[in-house]
Motif scaffolding. Sequence first.
Motif, mmCIF file in Angstrom:
data_model
loop_
_atom_site.group_PDB
_atom_site.id
_atom_site.type_symbol
_atom_site.label_atom_id
_atom_site.label_comp_id
_atom_site.label_asym_id
_atom_site.label_seq_id
_atom_site.Cartn_x
_atom_site.Cartn_y
_atom_site.Cartn_z
ATOM 1 N N UNK A 162 -10.153 11.736 15.759
ATOM 2 C CA UNK A 162 -10.034 12.697 14.659
ATOM 3 C C UNK A 162 -9.290 12.106 13.463
ATOM 4 N N UNK A 163 -8.268 11.280 13.732
ATOM 5 C CA UNK A 163 -7.487 10.692 12.641
ATOM 6 C C UNK A 163 -7.356 9.182 12.817
ATOM 7 N N UNK A 164 -7.626 8.440 11.753
ATOM 8 C CA UNK A 164 -7.376 6.998 11.732
ATOM 9 C C UNK A 164 -6.310 6.724 10.679
ATOM 10 N N UNK A 165 -5.274 6.007 11.076
ATOM 11 C CA UNK A 165 -4.181 5.689 10.159
ATOM 12 C C UNK A 165 -4.052 4.163 10.029
ATOM 13 N N UNK A 166 -4.684 3.558 9.031
ATOM 14 C CA UNK A 166 -4.523 2.110 8.819
ATOM 15 C C UNK A 166 -3.195 1.809 8.131
ATOM 16 N N UNK A 167 -2.365 1.014 8.782
ATOM 17 C CA UNK A 167 -1.038 0.679 8.250
ATOM 18 C C UNK A 167 -0.868 -0.839 8.238
ATOM 19 N N UNK A 168 -1.288 -1.518 7.175
ATOM 20 C CA UNK A 168 -1.153 -2.980 7.116
ATOM 21 C C UNK A 168 0.309 -3.391 7.101
ATOM 22 N N UNK A 169 0.617 -4.453 7.816
ATOM 23 C CA UNK A 169 2.003 -4.925 7.878
ATOM 24 C C UNK A 169 2.521 -5.329 6.502
ATOM 25 N N UNK A 170 1.636 -5.832 5.640
ATOM 26 C CA UNK A 170 2.094 -6.279 4.325
ATOM 27 C C UNK A 170 2.707 -5.122 3.542
ATOM 28 N N UNK A 171 2.250 -3.879 3.810
ATOM 29 C CA UNK A 171 2.820 -2.714 3.128
ATOM 30 C C UNK A 171 4.007 -2.139 3.897
ATOM 31 N N UNK A 172 3.955 -2.215 5.217
ATOM 32 C CA UNK A 172 5.088 -1.747 6.011
ATOM 33 C C UNK A 172 6.342 -2.574 5.716
ATOM 34 N N UNK A 173 6.144 -3.855 5.374
ATOM 35 C CA UNK A 173 7.284 -4.710 5.040
ATOM 36 C C UNK A 173 8.085 -4.159 3.872
ATOM 37 N N UNK A 174 7.431 -3.432 2.994
ATOM 38 C CA UNK A 174 8.074 -2.936 1.783
ATOM 39 C C UNK A 174 9.083 -1.833 2.062
ATOM 40 N N UNK A 188 5.560 -4.882 -4.873
ATOM 41 C CA UNK A 188 4.339 -5.657 -5.056
ATOM 42 C C UNK A 188 4.203 -6.721 -3.969
ATOM 43 N N UNK A 189 2.959 -6.959 -3.598
ATOM 44 C CA UNK A 189 2.640 -7.957 -2.581
ATOM 45 C C UNK A 189 1.752 -9.009 -3.231
ATOM 46 N N UNK A 190 2.019 -10.294 -2.937
ATOM 47 C CA UNK A 190 1.267 -11.389 -3.537
ATOM 48 C C UNK A 190 0.669 -12.258 -2.439
ATOM 49 N N UNK A 191 -0.482 -12.861 -2.728
ATOM 50 C CA UNK A 191 -1.088 -13.774 -1.760
ATOM 51 C C UNK A 191 -2.120 -14.640 -2.453
ATOM 52 N N UNK A 192 -2.520 -15.709 -1.773
ATOM 53 C CA UNK A 192 -3.648 -16.522 -2.215
ATOM 54 C C UNK A 192 -4.899 -16.001 -1.519
ATOM 55 N N UNK A 220 7.011 -22.553 5.661
ATOM 56 C CA UNK A 220 7.552 -21.433 6.436
ATOM 57 C C UNK A 220 6.475 -20.708 7.236
ATOM 58 N N UNK A 221 5.215 -21.021 6.949
ATOM 59 C CA UNK A 221 4.121 -20.364 7.649
ATOM 60 C C UNK A 221 3.765 -19.001 7.099
ATOM 61 N N UNK A 222 4.121 -18.720 5.839
ATOM 62 C CA UNK A 222 3.852 -17.409 5.227
ATOM 63 C C UNK A 222 2.594 -17.442 4.367
ATOM 64 N N UNK A 223 1.764 -16.416 4.509
ATOM 65 C CA UNK A 223 0.592 -16.253 3.644
ATOM 66 C C UNK A 223 0.778 -15.115 2.655
ATOM 67 N N UNK A 224 1.761 -14.250 2.908
ATOM 68 C CA UNK A 224 2.033 -13.092 2.061
ATOM 69 C C UNK A 224 3.417 -13.258 1.456
ATOM 70 N N UNK A 225 3.526 -12.962 0.174
ATOM 71 C CA UNK A 225 4.794 -13.177 -0.520
ATOM 72 C C UNK A 225 5.223 -11.910 -1.250
ATOM 73 N N UNK A 226 6.534 -11.830 -1.460
ATOM 74 C CA UNK A 226 7.101 -10.687 -2.153
ATOM 75 C C UNK A 226 7.907 -11.181 -3.363
ATOM 76 N N UNK A 227 8.427 -10.239 -4.110
ATOM 77 C CA UNK A 227 9.081 -10.599 -5.366
ATOM 78 C C UNK A 227 10.195 -11.614 -5.160
ATOM 79 N N UNK A 228 10.954 -11.464 -4.063
ATOM 80 C CA UNK A 228 12.059 -12.405 -3.839
ATOM 81 C C UNK A 228 11.555 -13.827 -3.601
#
Length: 816
Positions: free
Chosen positions: A230-242, A502-506, A461-469
């Motif tokens: 009945x309900x699907x809740x997509x929660x990407x980790x890149x947004x949960x990190x925020x 904001x989330x950044x990536x290549x 560091x093995x990161x594909x997703x970056x943040x403002x810091x």
Amino acid sequence: MKSDQSVGRIITFGDRPVQKKTCPSPEFSCLSMKSDQSVYRLITFSDDSTENRGVQREGSEITGRNMETSVQNLDYPSYPGDVPVGGDDTLHAFGDRMKQDDLATTSQTTLALSCHQKLKFTLGEKCQKRTEGILKTGSLVHLHEIYTELYIVEEGSDEANKEHEVSQIEAASRRRDTQEIPIKCNDILKHKDKVIRTVLTKGVAGIGKTVSVQKFILDWAEGTANQDVLFIFPLPFRKLNLIKEEKLSLVNLLHRFFTDTKNLKPEEFHHNKVLFIFDGLDECRLPLDFQNSESVSDVTQSASVDVLLTNLIKGKLLPSALIWITTRPAAADQIPADCINQVTEIRGFSDLQKEEYFRKRFREEHVAERIITHLKSSRSLYIMCHIPVFCWITGSVLERILGESEISEIPKTLTEMFTQFIVFQIKHSRKKYQEKGDVDHEEAREIILALGKLAFQQLEKGNLIFYEEDLIKCGIDVREASVYSGVCTQIFWEESGLHLGRVFSFVHLSAQEFLAALYVILSFIFKNKNVLQRQHFPTKSTLSDVLKCAVDKALESETGHLNLFLRFLSGLSLESNQTILQGLLSQRVSTSHNTEEIIKYIKDKTCETTPEKTINLFHCLNELNDHSLQQKVQSYVNKETIGGSCDPKFCPGQWSALAFIMLNSENQLEEFDLRRYHQSEGCLLRLLPVIRTCRNVILHKCNLTGKSCAALASALSSNSSCIRELDLSYNKLQDSGVKLLCDGLKSSQCKLEKLGLECCSLGKEGCTALTAALTSNPTHLQELNIKHNKPGNSGVKLLQTLVEDPQCKLDKLLID
């Protein structure tokens, strides 16, 4: 809902004015929600895309997408025995439930349906359109128009694969396992033999995990699949990190991300079938501590986001919910094995699917055929096309080149392909900015250097997703980040996260690795600095020093995370690729670089390092356009020197060159017989990458020892192993060697069906080890030959118990 004015009318929420139609059945009336007289009235909540709203289907009052059978088999514990019928656009499914006398319960059920409709509409709108490569750029197309079914299989283990992802792709391209049954994306949560609550789906970067999630949600929203949910809740980790620093309840977390459900009561999450999709575990920066996190079992109890997630995944919180997690292989071990019911792997495009993709993208058949033919001529490019994002990159480059009046040389190596791609994208975007007078050549170069520094530091560091810091640490002014993503539109992008940050990536890991290599090259050219060592060189130093340092660092890496970076760095050291970059940099690139020096250095290393790492060094030689060692070995093949026995004077590097040639051949071996090459342990170890890809491996009378058994155990336990029959007869392995071999046999990744250990000096201890291994992994081995050994009566009895065990597949035990 209090009045009866909607009786007998169909109410359509679309772009057209509300149309009323008298119901032909006069007996219907509406007294209250407690009665059953409102059953079968049709209320349409149109969730069609904007351009199709209000378009009525012939013979139907339902507008937009026709979502039939979308609430079939809903699981409502509050209403045992009900079997609802009808579709998303009706209240049929809730007819019998309306007979309940509890007004509060009835209101909640109605509310759940209303929220269900709204959520479907919202998610359907988000998922139905996309563009290849970077989102938010280019023209949007419907997902169904560009989606090509991916090859997804069930895996027997959730063990993390630490190999470099390109190595995994290359292994997947050679894997031939007829026992594997492909899984359709929409069936990812289903299994014929067991109940599934939590699924972990692995796949390398760009292989299609997020697109698969998008397709799954879209089909659900359109009513064509998984309508029991009945309900699907997509929660990407890149947004949960925020929101990692906040404390909130699960209900509040969902209200934050899904405003359509803000009116749902807490109990509705228990009474309805709910699916959480956590996309991108490898992007998670939350401290997921499954051992020590506090316990949370109430959906209204506040806790940090990481605590909510660990309790959800463990089943402490909302145990009735379904969980789907996607991740790159290297991060899979963050989730304990006992929390996962099924592990699946997305392997990208098969060879047929690659061709289907290019024929879908290029409607002109001759263009598609030319691109496919060219890619097949370059094995390294063709293998990379297992990754959908790489298909998009190659398609972008080849489409432009083939469309030019004067066709330039078509790229044949990875570096050539990415150099053309990066240069074209930046030139195109820079031209747009220059028309506005915003960015000049110098600024564009500084932007590339800054992004390269970000790519390089985050790659380490093995990161594909970056943040403002992360951007700030690289000297990027976050206020100007939109300029960076604008100049590098198809390469670097930013995504807003519900006003949380904001989330950044290549666009892909390979693009990040290319820019990281470009940064290393440019840092030396413009600043005479080797960033790999964080120091300045004397004026007389050369680029060869930088490359040697990179080779050493790549070989030191246990995971091979610098492998593709090294291949790009090798290719970028060539003058031909630097010439292409000159137009981008608006400055002549000049390096004092002896290509032969670095080629010799790499060749020397092929004799010193492991067979697996040597394969990448040969890829580096290819990027340097040096094929001399391969050609020398190939000459032996052509002269049929390799027949009865190979030249015993072959050095380890030459054996590895032979392995590289065999692995990159279109004609894959079904059977490997070491006697055709050289009956020695040294030859076996160097050709081990080839052995992994063969179904039948014959090592009969090859003077092998325990060292070979350890290597073979590693091959058998690899998830890229294709070995089904292994004959080690007439080698003095002894019990010690067989014990080492059993380390591979007991692995859940081992699919060996037939094992020959005739005359291998096997005793009771070896039989004990074999029994333990086959007890641990009993579902594959069917035949075991231990003739001409001395296992003793006790050893034979141990193995005989396996034959009699109905749980064990072993049914043929050959003994004296």
